[in-house]
Design a protein around this motif. Sequence first.
Motif, PDB file in Angstrom:
ATOM      1  N   PRO A 136       3.345   3.967   3.926  1.00 49.02           N
ATOM      2  CA  PRO A 136       2.621   4.069   3.188  1.00 49.02           C
ATOM      3  C   PRO A 136       1.089   4.132   4.103  1.00 49.02           C
ATOM      4  CG  PRO A 136       3.172   1.503   3.310  1.00 49.02           C
ATOM      5  CD  PRO A 136       3.949   1.820   4.089  1.00 49.02           C
TER       6      PRO A 136
ATOM      7  N   GLY B  68      -1.911   3.827  -0.257  1.00 49.80           N
ATOM      8  CA  GLY B  68      -0.697   3.531   0.303  1.00 49.80           C
ATOM      9  C   GLY B  68      -0.962   1.395   1.166  1.00 49.80           C
TER      10      GLY B  68
ATOM     11  N   ASP C 184       7.552  -1.248   2.924  1.00 47.83           N
ATOM     12  CA  ASP C 184       6.878  -0.984   1.570  1.00 47.83           C
ATOM     13  C   ASP C 184       6.895  -2.084   1.228  1.00 47.83           C
ATOM     14  OD1 ASP C 184       4.955   0.787  -0.171  1.00 47.83           O
ATOM     15  OD2 ASP C 184       5.575   1.892  -0.365  1.00 47.83           O
TER      16      ASP C 184
ATOM     17  N   ARG D  29       7.571  -0.795  -4.615  1.00 48.06           N
ATOM     18  CA  ARG D  29       7.439   0.778  -4.459  1.00 48.06           C
ATOM     19  C   ARG D  29       8.963   1.323  -3.775  1.00 48.06           C
ATOM     20  NH1 ARG D  29       0.648   1.834  -3.130  1.00 48.06           N
ATOM     21  NH2 ARG D  29       0.224   0.281  -5.112  1.00 48.06           N
TER      22      ARG D  29
ATOM     23  N   GLU E 297       8.461   5.849  -2.261  1.00 46.83           N
ATOM     24  CA  GLU E 297       9.863   5.982  -2.602  1.00 46.83           C
ATOM     25  C   GLU E 297      11.120   7.093  -3.031  1.00 46.83           C
ATOM     26  OE1 GLU E 297       9.393   6.802  -6.893  1.00 46.83           O
ATOM     27  OE2 GLU E 297       7.786   5.413  -7.098  1.00 46.83           O
TER      28      GLU E 297
ATOM     29  N   PHE F 118       3.010   6.153  -1.979  1.00 49.45           N
ATOM     30  CA  PHE F 118       4.128   5.196  -2.301  1.00 49.45           C
ATOM     31  C   PHE F 118       5.855   5.734  -1.623  1.00 49.45           C
ATOM     32  CE2 PHE F 118       1.740   4.474  -5.048  1.00 49.45           C
ATOM     33  CZ  PHE F 118       1.861   3.535  -6.397  1.00 49.45           C
TER      34      PHE F 118
END
Length: 423
Positions: free
Chosen positions: A180, A185, A250, A254, A237, A235
């Motif tokens: 990130p 991030g 991360d 997240r 994800e 993020f």
Amino acid sequence: MKKTSATLFSVLVLAGIAHAQTNVISTQMRPVEEAAKVRTIILAGAPDTVNFIPEDGNTYFTRMKAELSAAQGKVHATIALDGELAPVNQIGGLSDLDALLKSLSASREFSPAAVTLGKFGGKNQRFIPLMTNTFQMAANKKALQYLPKGANINALTYDQLTAWGKAMKAATGESKIGFPAGPKGLMHRYFQASFYPSHTGGIVRTFRSADAEKGWASLRELWAYVNPRSTSYGFMEEPLKTGEVWVAFDHTARLLPALMEKPADFVVFPAPAGAKGRGYMPVMVGMSIPKNAPDRAAAERVIDHMTKPATQALLMKEIGFFPVVKANLGTLSPGIQLAADGMNAVFAAKDGVVTQLPVHLGAKSGEFNKVYVDTFTRIVLRKEDIKTVLGEQAKVLNDLVQETGAPCWAPDVSTNGRPCFVD
């Protein structure tokens, strides 16, 4: 412009309904979906109407200083990281919460370690622990076939991570590791939680050490197998869900949306170990009451609600933060269970090097974080000379330490209260 607008919006909201609702400023649970869950699910059973107002961590201290300058403020309670609450405490802005803690402890059992952190090294309780978390890694199961022979994913080394990335790139033609490293991030936490403790055993004193030079050289090698879009990721994800990235670092919260949406697709594991061990950073979130809160009783009621075992279970299930009180979590969804197992693996690592959030830098915390990101940009992205960059950035760090008088914190070796200068 967006930050300014958000802050002005918060001020206007507070000014308009300061006494109609219990106003809670929070640096946590700020993403739109999380904030909506807080308002509609987490706070649904609160005894009062709560105005939950997300605040950027970078503007939080300035916001609280302005709030505390009034004879009577508009903020009843605040939710923030221990490192964000520390500078507010240093200027005398937080109320003593010893009596509240005693009252709450009659009906719930707090983690003793979390309670201790809420004293900031003093005698009085300045925040009530709310929730905890940490950083970890997640990998798509498609990546597991490319792990180096003999590698244990729960005891991975940085050399093995690099070899893993190299193998994935050779097989797919793509760089499948992600970080990130974008503007939103938490790349600075990567350096403070994992990279520096793992490679050097410290964060500040070891900043320009020979071990640091070796660590940066190894990161530059690893980066050849890191997705170039990492510098735009806030993020991890989404890149995990789309498959753009197969292996990512991360904050657990997240990573959680990907784990919850596709729990059968992923495994989670601690960040790699370096020459000094496996760095990790427990993240502690607390609730405090400003000294000039307009209604202390209202603030105490919302803290009571947020720390009830049932609410703690909701925070874990809906937001992905872990309880600080004993709570019956019931049957967890597969994604939450996956995240919980990963967090337990992080904390259970035999070679773990625990790292604290920076807590002594006051309003200079943002500048401190920037040093690590700037160093990364110059060494890894721009490929500047490692020794030269570390020497120049060490001067910036030392200036910040000189200005704040910040003593060392774990894992740096203590200087017995003296400023924590780079060796």
